[in-house]
Design a protein around this motif. Structure first.
Motif, PDB file in Angstrom:
ATOM      1  N   CYS A 245       0.874  -1.165   0.000  1.00 47.74           N
ATOM      2  CA  CYS A 245       0.000   0.000   0.000  1.00 47.74           C
ATOM      3  C   CYS A 245       0.914   1.217   0.000  1.00 47.74           C
ATOM      4  O   CYS A 245       1.676   1.418   0.951  1.00 47.74           O
ATOM      5  CB  CYS A 245      -0.883  -0.011   1.240  1.00 47.74           C
ATOM      6  SG  CYS A 245      -1.911   1.455   1.397  1.00 47.74           S
ATOM      7  N   PHE A 278      -8.596   5.380   4.861  1.00 39.87           N
ATOM      8  CA  PHE A 278      -8.847   4.160   4.097  1.00 39.87           C
ATOM      9  C   PHE A 278     -10.106   3.449   4.589  1.00 39.87           C
ATOM     10  O   PHE A 278     -10.968   3.057   3.800  1.00 39.87           O
ATOM     11  CB  PHE A 278      -7.655   3.215   4.197  1.00 39.87           C
ATOM     12  CG  PHE A 278      -7.963   1.833   3.684  1.00 39.87           C
ATOM     13  CD1 PHE A 278      -8.074   1.590   2.325  1.00 39.87           C
ATOM     14  CD2 PHE A 278      -8.191   0.783   4.569  1.00 39.87           C
ATOM     15  CE1 PHE A 278      -8.389   0.323   1.853  1.00 39.87           C
ATOM     16  CE2 PHE A 278      -8.503  -0.483   4.104  1.00 39.87           C
ATOM     17  CZ  PHE A 278      -8.600  -0.711   2.743  1.00 39.87           C
ATOM     18  N   TRP A 281     -13.250   5.172   3.616  1.00 42.09           N
ATOM     19  CA  TRP A 281     -13.585   4.870   2.218  1.00 42.09           C
ATOM     20  C   TRP A 281     -14.216   3.486   2.106  1.00 42.09           C
ATOM     21  O   TRP A 281     -15.229   3.306   1.431  1.00 42.09           O
ATOM     22  CB  TRP A 281     -12.317   4.940   1.366  1.00 42.09           C
ATOM     23  CG  TRP A 281     -12.507   4.366  -0.011  1.00 42.09           C
ATOM     24  CD1 TRP A 281     -13.039   4.985  -1.097  1.00 42.09           C
ATOM     25  CD2 TRP A 281     -12.187   3.033  -0.431  1.00 42.09           C
ATOM     26  NE1 TRP A 281     -13.069   4.127  -2.174  1.00 42.09           N
ATOM     27  CE2 TRP A 281     -12.557   2.926  -1.793  1.00 42.09           C
ATOM     28  CE3 TRP A 281     -11.625   1.925   0.209  1.00 42.09           C
ATOM     29  CZ2 TRP A 281     -12.380   1.753  -2.519  1.00 42.09           C
ATOM     30  CZ3 TRP A 281     -11.449   0.752  -0.514  1.00 42.09           C
ATOM     31  CH2 TRP A 281     -11.823   0.679  -1.863  1.00 42.09           C
ATOM     32  N   ALA A 282     -13.617   2.501   2.789  1.00 43.09           N
ATOM     33  CA  ALA A 282     -14.107   1.125   2.698  1.00 43.09           C
ATOM     34  C   ALA A 282     -15.533   0.999   3.228  1.00 43.09           C
ATOM     35  O   ALA A 282     -16.335   0.215   2.715  1.00 43.09           O
ATOM     36  CB  ALA A 282     -13.176   0.190   3.465  1.00 43.09           C
ATOM     37  N   THR A 299     -11.700  -6.997   4.885  1.00 41.54           N
ATOM     38  CA  THR A 299     -10.862  -5.956   5.483  1.00 41.54           C
ATOM     39  C   THR A 299     -11.531  -5.338   6.702  1.00 41.54           C
ATOM     40  O   THR A 299     -10.911  -5.173   7.763  1.00 41.54           O
ATOM     41  CB  THR A 299     -10.560  -4.861   4.442  1.00 41.54           C
ATOM     42  OG1 THR A 299      -9.865  -5.440   3.339  1.00 41.54           O
ATOM     43  CG2 THR A 299      -9.710  -3.755   5.046  1.00 41.54           C
TER      44      THR A 299
END
Length: 329
Positions: A245, A278, A281-282, A299
């Protein structure tokens, strides 16, 4: 390697003007004895002005339909005469009719398509029948794509073009590269540098079969989309597995020589905002792609384990054994 657009040396006109030119070229290819009055009128010098310019905007579609009807009429006249059917002008009419209209069996007639139904590969000019249409970067192009390969070594006294390809401008960079790889490899090329627009897993794989290592830059020939990262920001193994990442690992590389307590503090200060962005966003992303849905769900369900490296500066950021170590602990 890079590509550019080559404009065809033709006068660009609208759909009605193109239809007129196609029909006139076809009519001129017929013997005088075969022409009927409805086609002969198109050969008069002043008829183009009457047909194309003395009209209202609402008349354009009906006049296109009229010319298409005459195109179909001309093809019927040459039916059974192979020496005429095979002439370039008549072949162009046949192509134009099929690209610009659909045959309605109930009406026994070719009906003009809507503008959005016509392919970018369709005929653009009777004077350059291979030219195609492309809207690239908000600019309209009619012509071809040129793909160039040139040397780029710093110690070369001059850089020279070693290979080029010309194709319809609807051809993608990926297609042009794939078509050129064998030839380029035959010139002894081992490293090839392109912008990101040339990337695809198939390109990388095909290049490897020819002994060529691909190098992609951040550039893609278009403006960078906000919130997106270029291909070159990621480390990819097996041509498909993202193992790094970029933002988090870029930070880790800066801290790899720090004492573990100091590294932990840096992570708490700088890595947490990246992780929060992150996961935000997920949690809000919407997608119809099942593999991505599963990956996001996995995740989020394992968020605690993905953030364990924040607890101790000695914990590596990844347990991917295939990945070269990013930290010297």
């Amino acid at each position: 390697m890079d590509s550019t657009q080559i404009m065809s040396n033709i006068k660009l006109g609208g759909r009605l003007s193109l239809a007129y030119d196609v029909l006139v070229c076809g009519a001129k290819a017929l013997p005088e004895t075969l022409l009927n009055d409805s086609l002969r009128i198109f050969l008069k010098a002043d008829y183009k002005t009457t047909l194309l310019y003395q009209l209202k905007a609402t008349d354009i579609q009906s006049r296109i339909q009229t010319i298409l009807n005459h195109c179909a009429e001309l093809l019927q006249l040459v039916e059974g005469q192979p020496e005429l059917k095979e002439t370039p002008a008549v072949q162009t009419i046949d192509r134009f009719l099929k690209e610009q209209a659909s045959f309605n069996e109930q009406q026994n007639q070719w009906i003009a398509k809507g503008d959005r139904e016509i392919s970018s590969n369709s005929l653009q000019s009777v004077h350059d029948t291979d030219a195609t249409y492309r809207n690239k970067g908000g600019k309209k192009h009619v012509g071809y794509a040129l793909n160039l390969t040139e040397t780029c070594a710093n110690d070369n006294p001059v850089q020279v073009v070693t290979h080029f390809d010309v194709a319809p401008n609807t051809t993608s960079d990926v297609e042009m590269l794939n078509q050129s790889l064998a030839t380029i490899a035959g010139q002894g090329v081992k490293d090839l540098y392109t912008d990101g627009g040339y990337y695809s897993p198939n390109v990388v794989e095909e290049a490897e079969t020819h002994g060529i290592m691909m190098h992609f830059t951040d550039m893609t020939g278009r403006k960078t989309s906000s919130g997106k990262l270029p291909y070159s920001s990621f480390t990819i193994e097996d041509k498909k597995t993202i193992v790094l990442c970029p933002e988090l690992f870029a930070l880790e590389r800066q801290w790899k020589h720090l004492p573990h307590e100091e590294r932990k503090q840096k992570r708490l200060e700088q890595s947490i905002p990246v992780l929060n962005a992150f996961f935000a966003w997920a949690e809000n992303v919407s997608t119809n792609q099942e593999p991505l849905k599963k990956a996001i769900k996995y995740t989020l369900n394992h968020r605690e384990y993905f953030t364990n490296f924040l607890l101790d500066g000695r914990i590596p950021i990844s347990n991917n054994r295939r990945m070269p170590s990013e930290l010297s602990l």
